[in-house]
Design a protein around this motif. Structure first.
Motif, PDB file in Angstrom:
ATOM      1  N   PHE A 126      -8.753   0.755  14.026  1.00 30.98           N
ATOM      2  CA  PHE A 126      -7.545   1.393  14.453  1.00 30.98           C
ATOM      3  C   PHE A 126      -6.409   0.777  14.559  1.00 30.98           C
ATOM      4  O   PHE A 126      -5.213   1.240  14.643  1.00 30.98           O
ATOM      5  CB  PHE A 126      -7.878   2.014  15.974  1.00 30.98           C
ATOM      6  N   VAL A 127      -6.483  -0.608  14.871  1.00 23.20           N
ATOM      7  CA  VAL A 127      -5.304  -1.583  14.711  1.00 23.20           C
ATOM      8  C   VAL A 127      -5.038  -1.795  13.240  1.00 23.20           C
ATOM      9  O   VAL A 127      -3.584  -1.882  13.118  1.00 23.20           O
ATOM     10  CB  VAL A 127      -5.872  -2.770  15.459  1.00 23.20           C
ATOM     11  N   ALA A 128      -5.702  -2.035  12.241  1.00 21.43           N
ATOM     12  CA  ALA A 128      -5.582  -2.475  10.929  1.00 21.43           C
ATOM     13  C   ALA A 128      -4.841  -1.158  10.399  1.00 21.43           C
ATOM     14  O   ALA A 128      -3.901  -1.468   9.486  1.00 21.43           O
ATOM     15  CB  ALA A 128      -6.556  -2.739  10.177  1.00 21.43           C
ATOM     16  N   LEU A 129      -4.942   0.017  10.595  1.00 15.80           N
ATOM     17  CA  LEU A 129      -4.826   1.213   9.710  1.00 15.80           C
ATOM     18  C   LEU A 129      -3.149   1.283   9.735  1.00 15.80           C
ATOM     19  O   LEU A 129      -2.567   1.363   8.854  1.00 15.80           O
ATOM     20  CB  LEU A 129      -5.490   2.638  10.211  1.00 15.80           C
ATOM     21  N   PRO A 130      -2.486   1.465  11.008  1.00 13.71           N
ATOM     22  CA  PRO A 130      -1.046   1.415  10.728  1.00 13.71           C
ATOM     23  C   PRO A 130      -0.518   0.183  10.453  1.00 13.71           C
ATOM     24  O   PRO A 130       0.578   0.378   9.929  1.00 13.71           O
ATOM     25  CB  PRO A 130      -0.788   1.545  12.625  1.00 13.71           C
ATOM     26  N   LEU A 131      -1.073  -0.915  10.891  1.00 13.78           N
ATOM     27  CA  LEU A 131      -0.641  -2.216  10.222  1.00 13.78           C
ATOM     28  C   LEU A 131      -0.616  -2.471   8.646  1.00 13.78           C
ATOM     29  O   LEU A 131       0.394  -2.716   8.015  1.00 13.78           O
ATOM     30  CB  LEU A 131      -1.103  -3.356  10.985  1.00 13.78           C
ATOM     31  N   CYS A 132      -1.598  -1.947   8.054  1.00 14.84           N
ATOM     32  CA  CYS A 132      -1.751  -2.048   6.509  1.00 14.84           C
ATOM     33  C   CYS A 132      -0.572  -1.031   5.962  1.00 14.84           C
ATOM     34  O   CYS A 132      -0.005  -1.443   4.851  1.00 14.84           O
ATOM     35  CB  CYS A 132      -2.980  -1.344   6.174  1.00 14.84           C
ATOM     36  N   LEU A 133      -0.278   0.061   6.609  1.00 13.35           N
ATOM     37  CA  LEU A 133       0.803   0.919   5.953  1.00 13.35           C
ATOM     38  C   LEU A 133       2.053   0.374   6.486  1.00 13.35           C
ATOM     39  O   LEU A 133       2.910   0.446   5.555  1.00 13.35           O
ATOM     40  CB  LEU A 133       0.617   2.149   6.766  1.00 13.35           C
ATOM     41  N   GLY A 134       2.282  -0.054   7.676  1.00  8.90           N
ATOM     42  CA  GLY A 134       3.552  -0.658   8.043  1.00  8.90           C
ATOM     43  C   GLY A 134       3.978  -2.036   7.158  1.00  8.90           C
ATOM     44  O   GLY A 134       5.167  -2.245   7.060  1.00  8.90           O
ATOM     45  N   ILE A 135       2.747  -2.692   7.136  1.00  9.06           N
ATOM     46  CA  ILE A 135       3.302  -3.983   6.285  1.00  9.06           C
ATOM     47  C   ILE A 135       3.617  -3.816   4.969  1.00  9.06           C
ATOM     48  O   ILE A 135       4.420  -4.456   4.160  1.00  9.06           O
ATOM     49  CB  ILE A 135       2.254  -5.370   6.494  1.00  9.06           C
ATOM     50  N   ALA A 136       2.812  -2.732   4.157  1.00  8.62           N
ATOM     51  CA  ALA A 136       3.377  -2.421   2.731  1.00  8.62           C
ATOM     52  C   ALA A 136       4.884  -1.892   2.911  1.00  8.62           C
ATOM     53  O   ALA A 136       5.667  -1.919   2.002  1.00  8.62           O
ATOM     54  CB  ALA A 136       2.265  -1.258   2.629  1.00  8.62           C
ATOM     55  N   LEU A 137       5.151  -0.973   3.938  1.00 12.40           N
ATOM     56  CA  LEU A 137       6.450  -0.410   4.169  1.00 12.40           C
ATOM     57  C   LEU A 137       7.396  -1.727   4.255  1.00 12.40           C
ATOM     58  O   LEU A 137       8.398  -1.651   3.438  1.00 12.40           O
ATOM     59  CB  LEU A 137       6.398   0.382   5.221  1.00 12.40           C
ATOM     60  N   LEU A 152       2.514   2.276  -0.082  1.00 11.71           N
ATOM     61  CA  LEU A 152       1.684   2.216   0.822  1.00 11.71           C
ATOM     62  C   LEU A 152       0.383   2.051   0.907  1.00 11.71           C
ATOM     63  O   LEU A 152      -0.406   1.677   1.568  1.00 11.71           O
ATOM     64  CB  LEU A 152       2.045   3.385   1.980  1.00 11.71           C
ATOM     65  N   PHE A 153      -0.153   2.626  -0.346  1.00  8.16           N
ATOM     66  CA  PHE A 153      -1.595   2.572  -0.791  1.00  8.16           C
ATOM     67  C   PHE A 153      -2.001   0.834  -1.126  1.00  8.16           C
ATOM     68  O   PHE A 153      -3.090   0.698  -0.834  1.00  8.16           O
ATOM     69  CB  PHE A 153      -1.871   3.305  -1.998  1.00  8.16           C
ATOM     70  N   SER A 154      -1.098   0.312  -1.473  1.00  8.55           N
ATOM     71  CA  SER A 154      -1.383  -1.153  -1.712  1.00  8.55           C
ATOM     72  C   SER A 154      -1.796  -1.999  -0.364  1.00  8.55           C
ATOM     73  O   SER A 154      -2.527  -2.943  -0.488  1.00  8.55           O
ATOM     74  CB  SER A 154      -0.180  -1.918  -2.343  1.00  8.55           C
ATOM     75  N   VAL A 172       4.970   9.081   6.042  1.00 11.08           N
ATOM     76  CA  VAL A 172       4.060   8.258   4.898  1.00 11.08           C
ATOM     77  C   VAL A 172       3.924   8.912   3.644  1.00 11.08           C
ATOM     78  O   VAL A 172       3.594  10.107   3.882  1.00 11.08           O
ATOM     79  CB  VAL A 172       2.582   7.911   5.696  1.00 11.08           C
ATOM     80  N   SER A 173       3.577   8.277   2.692  1.00 13.90           N
ATOM     81  CA  SER A 173       3.218   8.897   1.386  1.00 13.90           C
ATOM     82  C   SER A 173       2.389   8.011   0.743  1.00 13.90           C
ATOM     83  O   SER A 173       2.613   6.938  -0.025  1.00 13.90           O
ATOM     84  CB  SER A 173       4.423   9.008   0.610  1.00 13.90           C
ATOM     85  N   VAL A 174       1.076   8.622   0.741  1.00 11.33           N
ATOM     86  CA  VAL A 174      -0.105   7.900  -0.050  1.00 11.33           C
ATOM     87  C   VAL A 174      -0.628   8.857  -0.957  1.00 11.33           C
ATOM     88  O   VAL A 174      -0.510   9.997  -0.707  1.00 11.33           O
ATOM     89  CB  VAL A 174      -1.230   7.530   0.714  1.00 11.33           C
ATOM     90  N   VAL A 190      -9.292   6.402   3.452  1.00  7.12           N
ATOM     91  CA  VAL A 190      -8.517   6.549   2.332  1.00  7.12           C
ATOM     92  C   VAL A 190      -8.962   7.757   1.532  1.00  7.12           C
ATOM     93  O   VAL A 190      -8.221   8.621   0.895  1.00  7.12           O
ATOM     94  CB  VAL A 190      -8.245   5.177   1.314  1.00  7.12           C
ATOM     95  N   ILE A 191     -10.188   7.816   1.315  1.00 11.63           N
ATOM     96  CA  ILE A 191     -11.022   8.966   0.411  1.00 11.63           C
ATOM     97  C   ILE A 191     -10.980  10.255   1.212  1.00 11.63           C
ATOM     98  O   ILE A 191     -10.741  11.346   0.393  1.00 11.63           O
ATOM     99  CB  ILE A 191     -12.555   8.559   0.284  1.00 11.63           C
ATOM    100  N   LEU A 192     -11.260  10.178   2.532  1.00  9.62           N
ATOM    101  CA  LEU A 192     -11.337  11.329   3.170  1.00  9.62           C
ATOM    102  C   LEU A 192     -10.316  12.163   3.900  1.00  9.62           C
ATOM    103  O   LEU A 192     -10.306  13.242   3.873  1.00  9.62           O
ATOM    104  CB  LEU A 192     -12.473  11.393   4.275  1.00  9.62           C
ATOM    105  N   ILE A 193      -9.312  11.048   4.375  1.00  7.64           N
ATOM    106  CA  ILE A 193      -8.276  11.785   5.102  1.00  7.64           C
ATOM    107  C   ILE A 193      -6.944  11.504   4.779  1.00  7.64           C
ATOM    108  O   ILE A 193      -5.941  11.209   5.634  1.00  7.64           O
ATOM    109  CB  ILE A 193      -8.272  11.390   6.638  1.00  7.64           C
TER     110      ILE A 193
END
Length: 533
Positions: free
Chosen positions: A17-28, A34-36, A230-232, A346-349
């Protein structure tokens, strides 16, 4: 590892739950797809987690590399940048094999703190347009992905101009403010109230509120447009899922700028990882010790894999690692499982992920940047004195003005080394005059435990000040190392002393000797037993 699964599974959910927004935010923040960021989080959890010797460390895309990544993508292009990520991973592997896990100790604390502070400020500045939902095409503004880092401040001025002109999105701004309020409330108040508020983290709540806000306002005046979300990629088959991955363009591997970027990634990622390892080991209630060389090897492997499939560079991350510790994680299984959770999401949602407002991620990154660049850091560095404050600011200012992280680190190191040389020249520890009585002409001088060529200037000045017709007692009883340069100075002074009628008495552990014929032979014999030890 499975013996502690009852602790690691709940912890992995929190870390996810912590990592998901941070992964997207840091890519931003990095100007990357954002997928990266999600790829880097998955690889950091599964690959690095499996190889690492850390029980509680969690790896993924790091805010500390955002400035480097954005500059590199802007100048090289994304596929070419991925080659630099792979090269950086190979260099980290070499760091691990060569047992260079101690490299972090060779960088002054003031420079490292300056680097982290500068990165924090840059992250905050680069999120302004997303927080306020600014239109990238507003006149007088600069598109985020086209900003040259040496125009960072001019870009900031244009953003301020857009704010003053009212070119902002009310909806994006409102959900951004709400998100910051949630994050502050969660971290400062609710997290101390009960276990549930530690299990469900503030960033996740902010993301959920952001999605609800978008769904309820999308048809109204405060509705958000696609560019503010967000656009993945959303795969509709296995083949389309595979098509989301980018691959490095190895045809540019001979270009010097690719290798320079790769070395920069390896160095900064290694430093950030080693700093995080030190911090997490201190936080670990079970006091496990992470093998640093193995950690560099694991991080290098992770960066090679991440770069090969289109992901961002990876480091061990203090935010995720501390969340893992606070949630009771006991083994590396919590990091590995969180990586699988990211993969499943990433696969399901992916459709649900694309309903997250960018303003929410900007709010998360505002908090991350503020924690890196706290005002208290400036205050504490200033209180430590100019020897810490000057290298600190010499690192921060060039980074913020130009956006060039390497320039900041380089200038900080140069200033730090200059201060060391200056203080070494001046420092009385190396040459301590215990007393001087002009009336009877007796002077006592004590050499320190180690005297090197850095002290040549100070010693020459002191010896030149010894007046004629005086008596100099030179005490070397505590001296264990005397550079040959210093011995030569004393040899020359012995000749001058005879001309100036200065009597020199050498006091050593063996006794006393006046005006020895050869200072070189005296010190060789005096220090020989100590060298053997």
């Amino acid at each position: 590892m499975f013996k502690t699964i009852k602790n690691d599974l709940p912890a992995s959910i929190v870390v996810f739950f912590v990592a998901l927004p941070l992964c997207l935010g840091i890519a931003l923040a990095s100007g990357a797809p954002l997928f990266s960021g999600l790829i880097a989080g998955i690889v950091g959890g599964i690959v690095v987690g499996a190889i690492s010797g850390s029980n509680i460390g969690v790896s993924g895309p790091a805010a500390g590399l955002a400035a480097i990544v954005l500059a590199a993508i802007t100048s090289l292009g994304y596929e070419n940048f991925l080659v630099a990520v792979v090269i950086g991973g190979v260099i980290q592997l070499l760091f691990g094999v060569l047992r260079l896990g101690i490299i972090g100790y060779f960088f002054p604390s003031s420079v490292i703190k300056g680097m982290l502070t500068g990165i924090g400020i840059i992250i905050i500045l680069k999120q302004i347009r997303f927080f306020f939902g600014m239109d990238a095409n507003v006149e007088g503004n600069i598109d985020f992905l086209k900003v040259e880092w040496n125009n960072l401040l001019s870009g900031l001025l244009n953003d301020i101009n857009a704010l003053l002109s009212g070119n902002i999105s009310i909806g994006a701004t409102l959900i951004g403010v709400i998100s910051i309020g949630i994050l502050l409330l969660w971290s400062n108040v609710l997290s101390k109230k009960g276990k549930i508020f530690q299990l469900v983290q503030g960033p996740l709540v902010a993301v959920i509120v952001g999605i609800i806000f978008y769904l309820f306002t999308k048809d109204g005046a405060m509705g958000l447009v696609d560019s503010q979300l967000v656009s993945v990629p959303v795969p509709d088959s296995l083949d389309s899922f595979k098509g989301q991955f980018s691959f490095p363009n190895f045809s540019v591997i001979t270009k010097p700028e690719i290798w320079l970027t790769g070395f920069t990634i390896a160095l900064v990622a290694s430093l950030e990882t080693l700093l995080c390892v030190e911090a997490t080991d201190k936080l670990d209630p079970h006091k496990n010790v992470t093998p640093t060389n193995r950690e560099l090897f694991a991080q290098g492997t992770g960066n090679i894999v991440s770069g090969m499939i289109g992901g961002l560079p990876i480091t061990q991350v203090i935010v995720r690692s501390s969340a893992n510790i606070q949630s009771g994680g006991r083994s590396k299984m919590s990091a590995i499982i969180h990586g699988f959770f990211l993969l499943i999401s990433v696969i399901l949602i992916p459709t649900l992920l694309n309903k997250i407002p960018l303003a929410v991620l900007a709010a998360v990154l505002f908090i991350v940047g503020f924690k890196l660049a706290k005002p208290s850091t400036f205050k504490s560095m200033f209180a430590l004195g100019w020897k810490q404050w000057v290298p600190f600011m010499a690192t921060v200012l060039p980074m913020v003005i130009t956006g060039d992280l390497l320039l900041g680190i380089g200038l900080g190191l140069i200033v730090g080394i200059f201060i060391i040389l200056l203080k070494s020249f001046q420092n009385s520890h190396f040459l301590h005059k215990e007393g001087e009585d002009v009336d009877d002409g007796k002077i006592k001088m004590t050499l320190a435990e180690e005297v090197t060529f850095f002290n040549k200037g100070a010693i020459l000045n002191e010896l030149d000040r010894v007046p004629e017709n005086s008596f100099l007692e030179l005490d070397v009883r505590n001296t264990k190392y005397l550079d040959n340069d210093i011995i030569e100075i004393l040899e020359d002074f012995g000749l001058k002393a005879k001309e100036r009628n200065i009597t020199v008495k050498l006091v050593s552990q063996r006794g006393e000797e006046e005006n020895p014929e050869s200072y070189i032979e005296f010190f060789k014999q005096e220090l020989k037993p100590k060298y053997k030890n």
